[in-house]
Enzyme design. Structure first.
Site, PDB file in Angstrom:
ATOM      1  N   GLY A  49       0.810  -1.211   0.000  1.00 47.55           N
ATOM      2  CA  GLY A  49       0.000   0.000   0.000  1.00 47.55           C
ATOM      3  C   GLY A  49       0.836   1.251   0.000  1.00 47.55           C
ATOM      4  N   GLU A  65      -0.155   0.798  -6.229  1.00 41.78           N
ATOM      5  CA  GLU A  65       0.759   0.545  -5.110  1.00 41.78           C
ATOM      6  C   GLU A  65       1.092  -0.947  -4.997  1.00 41.78           C
ATOM      7  OE1 GLU A  65       2.563   2.292  -3.048  1.00 41.78           O
ATOM      8  OE2 GLU A  65       1.844   4.311  -3.507  1.00 41.78           O
ATOM      9  N   GLU A  69       4.975  -2.347  -5.384  1.00 45.19           N
ATOM     10  CA  GLU A  69       5.659  -2.975  -4.263  1.00 45.19           C
ATOM     11  C   GLU A  69       5.844  -4.479  -4.410  1.00 45.19           C
ATOM     12  OE1 GLU A  69       3.759  -1.795  -0.614  1.00 45.19           O
ATOM     13  OE2 GLU A  69       4.237   0.314  -0.942  1.00 45.19           O
ATOM     14  N   PRO A  86      -6.308   9.364  15.070  1.00 45.03           N
ATOM     15  CA  PRO A  86      -5.355  10.457  15.234  1.00 45.03           C
ATOM     16  C   PRO A  86      -4.270  10.160  16.279  1.00 45.03           C
ATOM     17  CG  PRO A  86      -7.468  11.049  16.169  1.00 45.03           C
ATOM     18  CD  PRO A  86      -7.654   9.733  15.474  1.00 45.03           C
ATOM     19  N   ASP A  95      12.381  13.122   5.842  1.00 46.34           N
ATOM     20  CA  ASP A  95      11.941  14.494   5.582  1.00 46.34           C
ATOM     21  C   ASP A  95      11.201  15.150   6.749  1.00 46.34           C
ATOM     22  OD1 ASP A  95       9.509  13.167   5.526  1.00 46.34           O
ATOM     23  OD2 ASP A  95       9.087  13.613   3.423  1.00 46.34           O
ATOM     24  N   GLU A 123      11.072  -8.315   0.993  1.00 42.43           N
ATOM     25  CA  GLU A 123      10.527  -9.653   0.773  1.00 42.43           C
ATOM     26  C   GLU A 123       9.084  -9.503   0.324  1.00 42.43           C
ATOM     27  OE1 GLU A 123      11.262 -13.040   3.538  1.00 42.43           O
ATOM     28  OE2 GLU A 123      12.280 -11.516   4.740  1.00 42.43           O
TER      29      GLU A 123
END
Length: 159
Positions: A49, A65, A69, A86, A95, A123
Site C-alpha cells: 500500500g 501501489e 511494491e 489520530p 523528511d 521480501e
C-alpha cells in the site's frame, strides 16, 4: 533511505504535520494465501500500500501501489475498512513528515504478475491465512489490527 517510525498514543510522538489518504490491499490468491511484504523502511510485515496520488481514484491507487511494491497486478474485490486514528502517527526520518493515520483497506484478487521485491519491499511472499494470525510475522500495531479484522470479519463487498 530514511526510516518509518510508528507511534501510537505515545507522548514522545511528534505532532502530526500532514494527513495523506493512503491504501492497503489484502490480495488473496486461489490457494487462500495473502500477499504480504516486508518493508524496507522499518523491517515490518505489511499488506502492500501507499499514498493516493493526485489524479487517480482510490481503487487505482490500490492497484498501482500493489504492482509497484510486489509485481502483482490485482483487481479490487471489496473493502475491509477505513482507519483514521489520530493517536497513530507515522514519522518519516527522511523528511520530518509526521503523518496522522488515514488508510482505506481493500481486498483484491491477483490477475497477473509474479511476486518480486522493490525499493519499498525486501521480501514479497504469499502467506497462508492461518499463518497471519500468529506471531511469526512482526508488524506494527496498526497493521496487526487491520490483519486481524480482515481475518475475523472479511470484506464488505463493493461494486
Amino acid at each position: 533511505m530514511g526510516k518509518r517510525i510508528d507511534y501510537y498514543d505515545d507522548p514522545q510522538a511528534p505532532d502530526a504535520n500532514s494527513l495523506v489518504p493512503s491504501v492497503n490491499v489484502f490480495v488473496v490468491n486461489e490457494r487462500d494465501e495473502v500477499l504480504m511484504i516486508r518493508r524496507t523502511d522499518n523491517d515490518n510485515w505489511a499488506a502492500p500500500g501507499g499514498a493516493v496520488d493526485l489524479g487517480e481514484s482510490v481503487p487505482q491507487a490500490a492497484v498501482r501501489e500493489t504492482v509497484e511494491e510486489t509485481g502483482v497486478t490485482c483487481e479490487i474485490t471489496g473493502i475491509v475498512g477505513i482507519y483514521s486514528d489520530p493517536k497513530h502517527i507515522i514519522y518519516y526520518t527522511s523528511d520530518g513528515e509526521a503523518r496522522q493515520e488515514f488508510s482505506m483497506v481493500f481486498t483484491a484478487r491477483p490477475v497477473s504478475g509474479e511476486p518480486r521485491t522493490s525499493n519499498e519491499s525486501k521480501e514479497v511472499v504469499w502467506v497462508p491465512k492461518a499463518e497471519l494470525s500468529g506471531s511469526g510475522y512482526r508488524m506494527d500495531r496498526s497493521m496487526r489490527r487491520r490483519v486481524d479484522q480482515f481475518l475475523a470479519e472479511g470484506p464488505t463487498h463493493i461494486g
